[in-house]
Design a protein around this motif. Structure first.
Motif, mmCIF file in Angstrom:
data_model
loop_
_atom_site.group_PDB
_atom_site.id
_atom_site.type_symbol
_atom_site.label_atom_id
_atom_site.label_comp_id
_atom_site.label_asym_id
_atom_site.label_seq_id
_atom_site.Cartn_x
_atom_site.Cartn_y
_atom_site.Cartn_z
ATOM 1 N N LEU A 10 15.842 -97.159 -51.619
ATOM 2 C CA LEU A 10 16.694 -97.805 -52.393
ATOM 3 C C LEU A 10 16.731 -96.583 -53.627
ATOM 4 C CD1 LEU A 10 15.179 -100.843 -52.509
ATOM 5 C CD2 LEU A 10 16.710 -99.996 -50.786
ATOM 6 N N VAL A 22 16.105 -108.907 -54.543
ATOM 7 C CA VAL A 22 16.084 -109.153 -53.103
ATOM 8 C C VAL A 22 14.897 -110.187 -52.878
ATOM 9 C CG1 VAL A 22 15.746 -108.394 -51.011
ATOM 10 C CG2 VAL A 22 16.398 -106.974 -52.860
ATOM 11 N N ILE A 29 13.433 -104.320 -47.120
ATOM 12 C CA ILE A 29 13.440 -102.939 -47.439
ATOM 13 C C ILE A 29 13.436 -102.289 -46.151
ATOM 14 C CG2 ILE A 29 12.549 -100.942 -48.265
ATOM 15 C CD1 ILE A 29 12.135 -102.677 -50.413
ATOM 16 N N ASP A 77 15.557 -107.899 -51.133
ATOM 17 C CA ASP A 77 14.411 -107.698 -51.630
ATOM 18 C C ASP A 77 14.404 -107.973 -53.071
ATOM 19 O OD1 ASP A 77 15.301 -105.326 -51.704
ATOM 20 O OD2 ASP A 77 13.476 -104.602 -52.356
ATOM 21 N N THR A 78 15.545 -108.002 -53.662
ATOM 22 C CA THR A 78 15.721 -108.319 -55.016
ATOM 23 C C THR A 78 15.706 -109.669 -55.382
ATOM 24 O OG1 THR A 78 17.135 -106.219 -55.038
ATOM 25 C CG2 THR A 78 17.076 -107.302 -56.979
ATOM 26 N N HIS A 197 10.618 -97.636 -54.352
ATOM 27 C CA HIS A 197 11.772 -98.360 -54.349
ATOM 28 C C HIS A 197 11.665 -99.614 -55.290
ATOM 29 C CE1 HIS A 197 15.402 -100.516 -52.449
ATOM 30 N NE2 HIS A 197 14.569 -101.466 -52.478
ATOM 31 N N HIS A 201 13.791 -101.415 -58.781
ATOM 32 C CA HIS A 201 14.148 -102.749 -59.065
ATOM 33 C C HIS A 201 13.642 -103.143 -60.295
ATOM 34 C CE1 HIS A 201 16.467 -103.161 -55.513
ATOM 35 N NE2 HIS A 201 15.477 -103.378 -54.597
ATOM 36 N N HIS A 207 20.740 -101.905 -55.451
ATOM 37 C CA HIS A 207 20.949 -100.955 -54.299
ATOM 38 C C HIS A 207 21.947 -100.064 -54.493
ATOM 39 C CE1 HIS A 207 18.205 -104.098 -51.599
ATOM 40 N NE2 HIS A 207 17.578 -103.301 -52.424
HETATM 41 ZN ZN LIG Z 1 15.560 -103.461 -52.837
#
Ligand SMILES: [Zn+2]
Length: 345
Positions: A10, A22, A29, A77-78, A197, A201, A207
């Protein structure tokens, strides 16, 4: 269950204002290897029921309420807090007046930067191997950008970095600075590829493939994407593009096989070619974008920041990191508002 092979990508580049969160429980990820594709059928109906429609910085998004009260952005994943989302698109002001941030207006939705280019953190319960990978990740960001990391003493704004308890190389992270609530949660086998990554965030980046103009650079093969992951490949019309063009090497970019359901690529370049997996490093675009969002000199701007900055104009579309004078005061553009820096004499 899925066997994910790790690699995420990302990148920040999109640094944009559009940052999303996420959900963390999904190993989101990770990139699936061809030989380990999960062929388990997905119950699309039950998946869809979990998602609700909200607006993030004016863009309609699907989010899922997680057990901890945060919302995963389209199952990724955010993670977003409720006050980063709104129930209608009109609640978001794309070009706010500088003092709106002070009066509390125009705060619906959005993402906030870290002050003084410094991410304040607390580590809670990571094993020694993940701690080592975390330190490598800090060094990657701080060695190449203006970002600094500081262990918390008594700061009120910080991110808590802890174990998710998952035996995986995966992570989840909240988006941007959120008072004392920000977190990064890492699997017990998390490597720097993933952690770098997740820190993206934390800095406020969504992303890379969510860029509004991504179709000029990549092809999204929706037929190859797992049904419950398709929402993650949305385009954000409101994310602010801090750099151009789209950067396939960004740490915020999904891999060519991320969330593939059939071993075929989910993302290729315009010629149909896949691209290399993400490495444990940030790209030139990540560096440029981060230094634009977090300009050198930190928060107070130094001696002549006032004389170097122009008067705010309602006809200008500002980008995060820009500085203006408004009613005799210096402001710096955050992702979705202005931050007061100081009075200009
Ligand atoms: Zn992510």
């Amino acid at each position: 269950m899925k066997h994910l092979r790790s690699s995420y990508r990302l990148v920040l580049i999109t640094l944009v204002c559009t940052l999303y969160l996420v959900s963390c429980t999904k190993d989101a990820i990770e990139t699936y290897t061809v030989e380990s594709v999960d062929e388990t059928p997905i119950n699309e109906e039950s998946q869809d029921k979990d998602f609700i429609t909200k607006y993030f910085m004016g863009t309609e998004v699907k989010v899922k309420l997680e057990d901890d009260g945060t919302y995963s952005l389209a199952g990724s994943d955010t993670r977003l807090f409720e006050n980063q989302l709104s129930d209608s698109p009109g609640a978001y002001e794309a070009n706010p007046v500088p003092d709106d941030g002070i009066t509390g207006l125009a705060l619906v939705g959005g993402v906030r930067k870290w002050s003084n280019n410094t991410v304040v953190y607390v580590i809670n319960g990571l094993n020694s191997q993940v701690r080592s990978e975390l330190q490598k990740s800090f060094n990657e960001w701080s060695g190449k950008t203006n970002i600094r990391f500081k262990e918390r003493t008594n700061e009120s704004t910080y991110v808590t970095i802890s174990s998710s308890g998952s035996n995986s190389n995966s992570g989840v992270a909240t988006l941007g600075s959120n008072g004392s609530r920000s977190f990064i949660r890492l699997g017990t086998r998390a490597t720097a590829v993933v952690i770098i990554h997740e820190i993206g965030h934390t800095l406020g980046y969504i992303h890379e493939q969510n860029r509004s103009h991504r179709d000029n650079y990549i092809i999204i093969n929706f037929d190859n994407i797992q049904d419950d992951a398709k929402d993650q490949f949305f385009k954000s019309s409101s994310a602010s593009l801090v750099t151009n063009p789209l950067d396939l090497n960004s740490t915020m970019m999904y891999g060519s096989y991320t969330f593939s359901k059939n071993g075929r690529p989910t993302i290729t370049d315009l010629n149909g070619n896949t691209y290399p997996q993400s490495q444990a490093r940030i790209s030139s675009g990540d560096i440029a974008g981060t230094n634009a969002v977090y300009p050198g000199g930190g928060g107070d701007g130094g001696g002549d920041a006032c004389s170097d900055s122009k008067q705010w104009s309602s006809s200008t579309q500002y980008k995060v990191g820009d500085r203006v004078i408004y009613q005799g005061r210096l402001y710096e553009r955050d992702f979705s508002r202005w931050n007061f820096i100081k009075n200009c004499g």
